[in-house]
Enzyme design. Structure first.
Site, mmCIF file in Angstrom:
data_model
loop_
_atom_site.group_PDB
_atom_site.id
_atom_site.type_symbol
_atom_site.label_atom_id
_atom_site.label_comp_id
_atom_site.label_asym_id
_atom_site.label_seq_id
_atom_site.Cartn_x
_atom_site.Cartn_y
_atom_site.Cartn_z
ATOM 1 N NE ARG A 1 0.042 0.971 -5.975
ATOM 2 C CZ ARG A 1 1.200 1.575 -6.111
ATOM 3 N NH1 ARG A 1 1.881 1.416 -7.204
ATOM 4 N NH2 ARG A 1 1.639 2.349 -5.161
ATOM 5 C CE1 TYR B 1 6.730 7.532 -1.044
ATOM 6 C CE2 TYR B 1 4.937 6.950 0.429
ATOM 7 C CZ TYR B 1 5.822 6.600 -0.571
ATOM 8 O OH TYR B 1 5.810 5.338 -1.095
ATOM 9 C CG ASP C 1 -0.488 7.867 -4.931
ATOM 10 O OD1 ASP C 1 -0.088 6.797 -5.428
ATOM 11 O OD2 ASP C 1 0.157 8.489 -4.058
HETATM 12 O O1 1CP Z 1 -5.287 -0.558 -8.350
HETATM 13 C C1 1CP Z 1 -4.740 0.181 -7.526
HETATM 14 O O2 1CP Z 1 -4.474 -0.219 -6.396
HETATM 15 C C2 1CP Z 1 -4.339 1.554 -7.985
HETATM 16 C C3 1CP Z 1 -4.621 2.681 -7.042
HETATM 17 C C4 1CP Z 1 -3.428 3.101 -6.207
HETATM 18 C C5 1CP Z 1 -3.248 2.861 -4.844
HETATM 19 C C6 1CP Z 1 -4.115 2.008 -3.934
HETATM 20 C C7 1CP Z 1 -2.332 3.896 -6.633
HETATM 21 C C8 1CP Z 1 -2.113 4.381 -7.998
HETATM 22 N N1 1CP Z 1 -1.574 4.212 -5.532
HETATM 23 C C9 1CP Z 1 -2.089 3.576 -4.445
HETATM 24 C C10 1CP Z 1 -1.626 3.682 -3.060
HETATM 25 C C11 1CP Z 1 -0.201 3.965 -2.805
HETATM 26 N N2 1CP Z 1 0.599 4.927 -3.368
HETATM 27 C C12 1CP Z 1 0.533 3.338 -1.795
HETATM 28 C C13 1CP Z 1 -0.020 2.292 -0.889
HETATM 29 C C14 1CP Z 1 -0.131 0.992 -1.593
HETATM 30 C C15 1CP Z 1 1.158 0.255 -1.778
HETATM 31 O O3 1CP Z 1 1.832 -0.019 -0.770
HETATM 32 O O4 1CP Z 1 1.474 -0.081 -2.932
HETATM 33 C C16 1CP Z 1 1.820 3.874 -1.790
HETATM 34 C C17 1CP Z 1 2.974 3.488 -0.907
HETATM 35 C C18 1CP Z 1 1.854 4.881 -2.786
HETATM 36 C C19 1CP Z 1 2.973 5.759 -3.131
HETATM 37 C C20 1CP Z 1 3.337 5.594 -4.560
HETATM 38 N N3 1CP Z 1 2.624 6.153 -5.559
HETATM 39 C C21 1CP Z 1 4.370 4.820 -5.117
HETATM 40 C C22 1CP Z 1 5.400 3.988 -4.330
HETATM 41 C C23 1CP Z 1 6.733 4.670 -4.307
HETATM 42 C C24 1CP Z 1 7.681 4.052 -3.307
HETATM 43 O O5 1CP Z 1 7.868 4.621 -2.225
HETATM 44 O O6 1CP Z 1 8.231 2.983 -3.606
HETATM 45 C C25 1CP Z 1 4.288 4.951 -6.504
HETATM 46 C C26 1CP Z 1 5.159 4.357 -7.537
HETATM 47 C C27 1CP Z 1 3.150 5.794 -6.768
HETATM 48 C C28 1CP Z 1 2.610 6.175 -8.094
HETATM 49 C C29 1CP Z 1 1.396 5.439 -8.476
HETATM 50 N N4 1CP Z 1 0.247 5.360 -7.715
HETATM 51 C C30 1CP Z 1 -0.705 4.650 -8.409
HETATM 52 C C31 1CP Z 1 -0.115 4.278 -9.670
HETATM 53 C C32 1CP Z 1 -0.833 3.506 -10.746
HETATM 54 C C33 1CP Z 1 1.192 4.779 -9.681
HETATM 55 C C34 1CP Z 1 2.193 4.677 -10.821
HETATM 56 C C35 1CP Z 1 1.869 5.768 -11.786
HETATM 57 C C36 1CP Z 1 2.982 6.207 -12.664
HETATM 58 O O7 1CP Z 1 4.130 5.787 -12.486
HETATM 59 O O8 1CP Z 1 2.668 7.008 -13.564
#
Ligand code: 1CP
Length: 358
Positions: free
Chosen positions: A36, A160, A85
């Site tokens: 992230r 999910y 994502d």
């Molecule tokens: O620098 C980076 O790593 C950004 C790229 C990235 C990655 C590797 C994003 C962007 N998402 C992910 C993978 C991801 N998405 C995972 C695996 C990594 C981890 O464990 O953190 C998971 C579980 C998700 C699912 C997801 N997408 C969540 C988690 C929700 C939960 O269950 O708690 C969230 C908040 C997102 C949205 C998301 N994905 C990425 C960003 C920058 C965001 C936030 C965007 C926004 O809120 O507008």
């Protein structure tokens, strides 16, 4: 499943610390990237994302490339992680999924029955926007900077799909696993080709390494992980083996199942911050032999100030060195134990990277 050939235009990296650490060479400096590292912590990210939906941005080549490169420029990390994502391949396949700001992926129609599983679309085509974005990124990176692609592992994606959104306890997912195992196995089997295809799209476009994110696997017992998850993650990593790019496998809170997860067959095991790296390495090596370790600074340490941060970085490097000296690991990639926390100050990330490199 569509077939892809290995990219004929794959870059050859020279002295890239991340790849050297994986390949058993001595890197010129400790390789580091942060999960992230793109996103909310960067003001330049908020600026370019303004008014654009999260998932929409993942299908805009120029934008996804720019966001991927922002942390590389700012922090001098040794790898870029593709801005995407885990639900992007589902969206690309036609699943109605949105990312709700401040919450995460949410589905219009959760998957609960055998019929839902049969109707779940499979991704069997190229994702040209992602491939084009990777092409732009690779032109901008230098020969020391690796590009890491990724996909969600089937268990974390299934969570999910079954819950319909983010879940604290994964109770509907576990209920299906135990109450309707046939449907569970059918769902996992159905996710495999989509995940493999999405990784092949990225490999074809030229990524240098890949990470399989099984973020929520740590919610499972080792017994359940082994019976209900491991066969499918193994199948995915086996499918990728022919492309000869490094495979990283990571989940949160997986101390109890590191040995089981290591059987899925990655070169690198990501470790969250709850387990010291030397202990993690013992658990991995006992089951699968020594592997490369990735991790494992507590992301909260980025709020603690320079001295505590410097001490923790030194401790983690020493534990990795202990693991390597004991023959339980073959290398170390520095990372956080999970993603950068939302309110982390960008300058504090830059400082941490420079402390890790020092
Ligand atoms: O620098 C980076 O790593 C950004 C790229 C990235 C990655 C590797 C994003 C962007 N998402 C992910 C993978 C991801 N998405 C995972 C695996 C990594 C981890 O464990 O953190 C998971 C579980 C998700 C699912 C997801 N997408 C969540 C988690 C929700 C939960 O269950 O708690 C969230 C908040 C997102 C949205 C998301 N994905 C990425 C960003 C920058 C965001 C936030 C965007 C926004 O809120 O507008």
């Amino acid at each position: 499943m569509s077939s892809h050939s290995v990219s004929a235009t794959r870059r050859v990296l020279h002295n890239a610390p991340l790849l050297d650490a994986i390949n058993g060479k001595t890197p010129t400096r400790t390789p580091v990237w942060f999960m992230r590292q793109a996103g909310r912590s960067l003001p330049e990210y908020k600026k370019v994302r303004e008014g654009i939906g999260m998932l929409d941005s993942c299908f805009m080549p120029e934008l996804l490339a720019e966001i991927t490169l922002q942390p590389v420029r700012r922090h001098d990390v040794d790898a870029a992680i593709l801005f995407s994502d885990i639900v992007v391949p589902l969206r690309a396949a036609g699943v109605a999924v949105e990312i709700v700001p401040g919450r995460g992926p949410v589905l219009d129609a959760p998957i609960r029955t055998r019929e839902d599983v049969s109707n779940l679309p499979i991704l069997d085509v190229d994702v040209p926007e992602v491939a084009a974005g990777i092409g732009i990124i690779l032109k901008e990176l230098n020969e020391q900077q690796a590009l890491i692609g990724f996909a969600g592992a089937p268990f974390t994606l299934a969570s999910y799909l079954v819950e319909g959104g983010p879940s604290k306890n994964h109770e509907k997912t576990k209920a299906m696993m135990h109450g309707d195992p046939e449907t569970w196995h059918a769902l996992m089997q159905r996710l495999v080709p989509t995940i493999v295809n999405f990784l092949k799209v990225q490999i074809d476009a030229g990524i240098d390494a890949m990470q399989l994110f099984d973020s929520w696997a740590g919610f499972l017992t080792e017994r359940d992980y082994t019976e209900f998850v491991l066969p499918y993650s193994t199948e995915i990593l086996q499918e990728i083996e022919q492309y000869a790019i490094p495979r990283i496998h990571f989940g949160v809170g997986t101390g109890e199942i590191l040995g089981a997860m290591s059987r899925a067959g990655s070169e690198v095991m990501g470790v969250d911050w709850r387990v010291p790296l030397d202990k993690a390495a013992e658990r991995i090596a006992a089951v699968s032999g020594p592997k490369v370790l990735q991790g494992n600074l507590d992301p909260a340490l980025l709020f603690a100030g320079t001295d505590p941060l410097t001490r923790e970085v030194a401790r983690i490097k020493a534990e990795a060195a202990t693991a390597i000296a004991a023959g339980n690991a073959t290398g170390h990639i520095f990372n956080l134990g999970h993603g950068v926390l939302p309110n982390t100050v960008a300058e504090d990330i830059t400082e941490a990277i420079s402390i890790i490199h020092a």
